[in-house]
Design a protein around this motif. Structure first.
Motif, PDB file in Angstrom:
ATOM      1  N   VAL A   1     152.692  85.420  92.216  1.00 62.94           N
ATOM      2  CA  VAL A   1     151.880  84.599  91.310  1.00 62.94           C
ATOM      3  C   VAL A   1     152.499  84.681  89.921  1.00 62.94           C
ATOM      4  O   VAL A   1     152.785  85.777  89.427  1.00 62.94           O
ATOM      5  N   PHE A   2     152.714  83.509  89.353  1.00 67.17           N
ATOM      6  CA  PHE A   2     153.142  83.440  87.964  1.00 67.17           C
ATOM      7  C   PHE A   2     151.953  83.037  87.104  1.00 67.17           C
ATOM      8  O   PHE A   2     151.248  82.081  87.442  1.00 67.17           O
ATOM      9  N   VAL A   3     151.738  83.771  86.034  1.00 59.76           N
ATOM     10  CA  VAL A   3     150.740  83.345  85.047  1.00 59.76           C
ATOM     11  C   VAL A   3     151.534  82.774  83.874  1.00 59.76           C
ATOM     12  O   VAL A   3     152.159  83.516  83.123  1.00 59.76           O
ATOM     13  N   ASN A   4     151.530  81.455  83.781  1.00 60.33           N
ATOM     14  CA  ASN A   4     152.388  80.802  82.801  1.00 60.33           C
ATOM     15  C   ASN A   4     151.652  80.449  81.523  1.00 60.33           C
ATOM     16  O   ASN A   4     150.574  79.856  81.558  1.00 60.33           O
ATOM     17  N   GLY A   5     152.260  80.808  80.406  1.00 59.80           N
ATOM     18  CA  GLY A   5     151.762  80.361  79.107  1.00 59.80           C
ATOM     19  C   GLY A   5     152.011  78.870  78.978  1.00 59.80           C
ATOM     20  O   GLY A   5     153.108  78.396  79.266  1.00 59.80           O
ATOM     21  N   CYS A   6     150.980  78.133  78.554  1.00 57.17           N
ATOM     22  CA  CYS A   6     151.064  76.663  78.543  1.00 57.17           C
ATOM     23  C   CYS A   6     152.182  76.155  77.645  1.00 57.17           C
ATOM     24  O   CYS A   6     152.884  75.216  77.992  1.00 57.17           O
ATOM     25  N   PHE A   7     152.336  76.759  76.494  1.00 60.62           N
ATOM     26  CA  PHE A   7     153.339  76.264  75.557  1.00 60.62           C
ATOM     27  C   PHE A   7     154.749  76.548  76.062  1.00 60.62           C
ATOM     28  O   PHE A   7     155.555  75.630  76.226  1.00 60.62           O
ATOM     29  N   TRP A   8     155.038  77.774  76.352  1.00 58.99           N
ATOM     30  CA  TRP A   8     156.409  78.159  76.706  1.00 58.99           C
ATOM     31  C   TRP A   8     156.875  77.561  78.018  1.00 58.99           C
ATOM     32  O   TRP A   8     158.069  77.326  78.226  1.00 58.99           O
ATOM     33  N   HIS A   9     155.940  77.324  78.916  1.00 58.01           N
ATOM     34  CA  HIS A   9     156.340  76.790  80.218  1.00 58.01           C
ATOM     35  C   HIS A   9     156.038  75.309  80.351  1.00 58.01           C
ATOM     36  O   HIS A   9     156.152  74.742  81.429  1.00 58.01           O
ATOM     37  N   GLY A  10     155.626  74.696  79.248  1.00 59.47           N
ATOM     38  CA  GLY A  10     155.474  73.241  79.218  1.00 59.47           C
ATOM     39  C   GLY A  10     154.434  72.689  80.173  1.00 59.47           C
ATOM     40  O   GLY A  10     154.741  71.829  81.002  1.00 59.47           O
ATOM     41  N   HIS A  11     153.203  73.180  80.056  1.00 58.72           N
ATOM     42  CA  HIS A  11     152.116  72.679  80.905  1.00 58.72           C
ATOM     43  C   HIS A  11     151.842  71.201  80.583  1.00 58.72           C
ATOM     44  O   HIS A  11     151.355  70.877  79.503  1.00 58.72           O
ATOM     45  N   LYS A  12     152.155  70.331  81.544  1.00 58.73           N
ATOM     46  CA  LYS A  12     152.030  68.890  81.320  1.00 58.73           C
ATOM     47  C   LYS A  12     150.605  68.467  80.998  1.00 58.73           C
ATOM     48  O   LYS A  12     149.676  68.817  81.715  1.00 58.73           O
ATOM     49  N   GLY A  13     150.466  67.704  79.911  1.00 58.99           N
ATOM     50  CA  GLY A  13     149.168  67.147  79.567  1.00 58.99           C
ATOM     51  C   GLY A  13     148.190  68.145  78.977  1.00 58.99           C
ATOM     52  O   GLY A  13     147.043  67.806  78.720  1.00 58.99           O
ATOM     53  N   CYS A  14     148.636  69.359  78.744  1.00 57.93           N
ATOM     54  CA  CYS A  14     147.743  70.402  78.232  1.00 57.93           C
ATOM     55  C   CYS A  14     147.816  70.430  76.709  1.00 57.93           C
ATOM     56  O   CYS A  14     148.891  70.356  76.131  1.00 57.93           O
ATOM     57  N   SER A  15     146.657  70.544  76.078  1.00 56.72           N
ATOM     58  CA  SER A  15     146.635  70.517  74.611  1.00 56.72           C
ATOM     59  C   SER A  15     147.353  71.733  74.008  1.00 56.72           C
ATOM     60  O   SER A  15     147.849  71.680  72.902  1.00 56.72           O
ATOM     61  N   ARG A  16     147.430  72.814  74.759  1.00 61.92           N
ATOM     62  CA  ARG A  16     148.119  74.001  74.250  1.00 61.92           C
ATOM     63  C   ARG A  16     149.630  73.870  74.326  1.00 61.92           C
ATOM     64  O   ARG A  16     150.349  74.747  73.843  1.00 61.92           O
ATOM     65  N   ALA A  17     150.087  72.843  75.003  1.00 62.01           N
ATOM     66  CA  ALA A  17     151.524  72.688  75.192  1.00 62.01           C
ATOM     67  C   ALA A  17     152.111  71.654  74.243  1.00 62.01           C
ATOM     68  O   ALA A  17     153.261  71.254  74.384  1.00 62.01           O
ATOM     69  N   ARG A  18     151.320  71.219  73.271  1.00 64.52           N
ATOM     70  CA  ARG A  18     151.804  70.203  72.338  1.00 64.52           C
ATOM     71  C   ARG A  18     152.973  70.737  71.517  1.00 64.52           C
ATOM     72  O   ARG A  18     152.939  71.825  70.986  1.00 64.52           O
ATOM     73  N   ILE A  19     153.998  69.901  71.430  1.00 59.61           N
ATOM     74  CA  ILE A  19     155.189  70.277  70.660  1.00 59.61           C
ATOM     75  C   ILE A  19     154.884  70.132  69.166  1.00 59.61           C
ATOM     76  O   ILE A  19     154.380  69.092  68.739  1.00 59.61           O
ATOM     77  N   PRO A  20     155.186  71.155  68.372  1.00 56.75           N
ATOM     78  CA  PRO A  20     154.951  71.070  66.928  1.00 56.75           C
ATOM     79  C   PRO A  20     155.764  69.930  66.314  1.00 56.75           C
ATOM     80  O   PRO A  20     156.878  69.660  66.762  1.00 56.75           O
ATOM     81  N   LYS A  21     155.207  69.274  65.298  1.00 52.61           N
ATOM     82  CA  LYS A  21     155.927  68.152  64.662  1.00 52.61           C
ATOM     83  C   LYS A  21     157.192  68.642  63.972  1.00 52.61           C
ATOM     84  O   LYS A  21     158.216  67.982  63.959  1.00 52.61           O
ATOM     85  N   GLU A  22     157.084  69.805  63.390  1.00 50.09           N
ATOM     86  CA  GLU A  22     158.243  70.362  62.712  1.00 50.09           C
ATOM     87  C   GLU A  22     159.233  70.875  63.755  1.00 50.09           C
ATOM     88  O   GLU A  22     158.830  71.549  64.717  1.00 50.09           O
ATOM     89  N   ASN A  23     160.500  70.554  63.564  1.00 51.04           N
ATOM     90  CA  ASN A  23     161.536  70.974  64.516  1.00 51.04           C
ATOM     91  C   ASN A  23     161.237  70.517  65.946  1.00 51.04           C
ATOM     92  O   ASN A  23     161.531  71.243  66.903  1.00 51.04           O
ATOM     93  N   SER A  24     160.678  69.333  66.065  1.00 48.31           N
ATOM     94  CA  SER A  24     160.232  68.925  67.399  1.00 48.31           C
ATOM     95  C   SER A  24     161.390  68.811  68.398  1.00 48.31           C
ATOM     96  O   SER A  24     161.231  69.093  69.576  1.00 48.31           O
ATOM     97  N   LEU A  25     162.560  68.418  67.901  1.00 49.23           N
ATOM     98  CA  LEU A  25     163.702  68.302  68.816  1.00 49.23           C
ATOM     99  C   LEU A  25     164.084  69.675  69.376  1.00 49.23           C
ATOM    100  O   LEU A  25     164.314  69.847  70.575  1.00 49.23           O
ATOM    101  N   PHE A  26     164.103  70.653  68.486  1.00 53.35           N
ATOM    102  CA  PHE A  26     164.407  72.020  68.909  1.00 53.35           C
ATOM    103  C   PHE A  26     163.424  72.482  69.983  1.00 53.35           C
ATOM    104  O   PHE A  26     163.818  72.995  71.029  1.00 53.35           O
ATOM    105  N   TRP A  27     162.138  72.269  69.711  1.00 51.21           N
ATOM    106  CA  TRP A  27     161.119  72.744  70.648  1.00 51.21           C
ATOM    107  C   TRP A  27     161.179  71.989  71.971  1.00 51.21           C
ATOM    108  O   TRP A  27     161.028  72.576  73.044  1.00 51.21           O
ATOM    109  N   THR A  28     161.418  70.667  71.871  1.00 48.46           N
ATOM    110  CA  THR A  28     161.508  69.879  73.098  1.00 48.46           C
ATOM    111  C   THR A  28     162.619  70.406  73.997  1.00 48.46           C
ATOM    112  O   THR A  28     162.437  70.609  75.200  1.00 48.46           O
ATOM    113  N   LYS A  29     163.776  70.661  73.382  1.00 46.41           N
ATOM    114  CA  LYS A  29     164.911  71.181  74.163  1.00 46.41           C
ATOM    115  C   LYS A  29     164.605  72.553  74.743  1.00 46.41           C
ATOM    116  O   LYS A  29     164.932  72.850  75.891  1.00 46.41           O
ATOM    117  N   LYS A  30     163.998  73.373  73.913  1.00 46.99           N
ATOM    118  CA  LYS A  30     163.686  74.746  74.319  1.00 46.99           C
ATOM    119  C   LYS A  30     162.739  74.744  75.527  1.00 46.99           C
ATOM    120  O   LYS A  30     162.976  75.415  76.532  1.00 46.99           O
TER     121      LYS A  30
END
Ligand SMILES: [Zn+2]
Length: 123
Positions: free
Chosen positions: A48-77
């Motif tokens: 079982v993996f317990v995935n953090g929404c942001f770091w693992h890119g939970h689709k459609g989840c409000s916690r996974a929203r990419i910050p406006k600042e450095n958005s390209l960096f975060w998107t790639k990451k």
């Protein structure tokens, strides 16, 4: 959003305590398996993996929203994280492990999501 990728996070501990009370025994953060699964049930050959929404890119989840600042960096990451996740799940499957992903946001307050993990372990 947490700045660091943290282990032993609240929702994960909650899940672990719940499963332990139910009598399940497992290893945690097993680094010898692909993706270092959070919970490993060796005899059942399930992880079982317990995935953090942001770091693992939970689709459609409000916690996974990419910050406006450095958005390209975060998107790639986040893209590279999710790509690595998919590869790890595939490798685990090839090795004969069954995998369940639990998102942190789902564990937050919903008891039913804890019982879903039990269903996965018993199937
Ligand atoms: Zn989420």
């Amino acid at each position: 959003m947490r700045a660091v990728k943290s282990r032993d996070t609240g929702p994960e501990l909650q899940l672990r305590r719940f499963l332990h009370r139910k009598g399940y025994r497992y290893n945690i953060h097993v680094s010898t398996l692909p993706g270092k699964p959070d919970l490993v049930f060796r005899s059942k050959r399930k992880v079982v993996f317990v995935n953090g929404c942001f770091w693992h890119g939970h689709k459609g989840c409000s916690r996974a929203r990419i910050p406006k600042e450095n958005s390209l960096f975060w998107t790639k990451k986040i893209d590279s994280n999710t790509k690595r996740d998919r590869e790890n799940y595939a490798t685990l499957r090839q090795l004969g492990w069954k995998t369940m992903i639990v998102w942190q946001c789902q564990l937050k307050d919903e008891y039913s999501n804890l019982t879903k993990v039990v269903e996965f372990l018993e199937e």
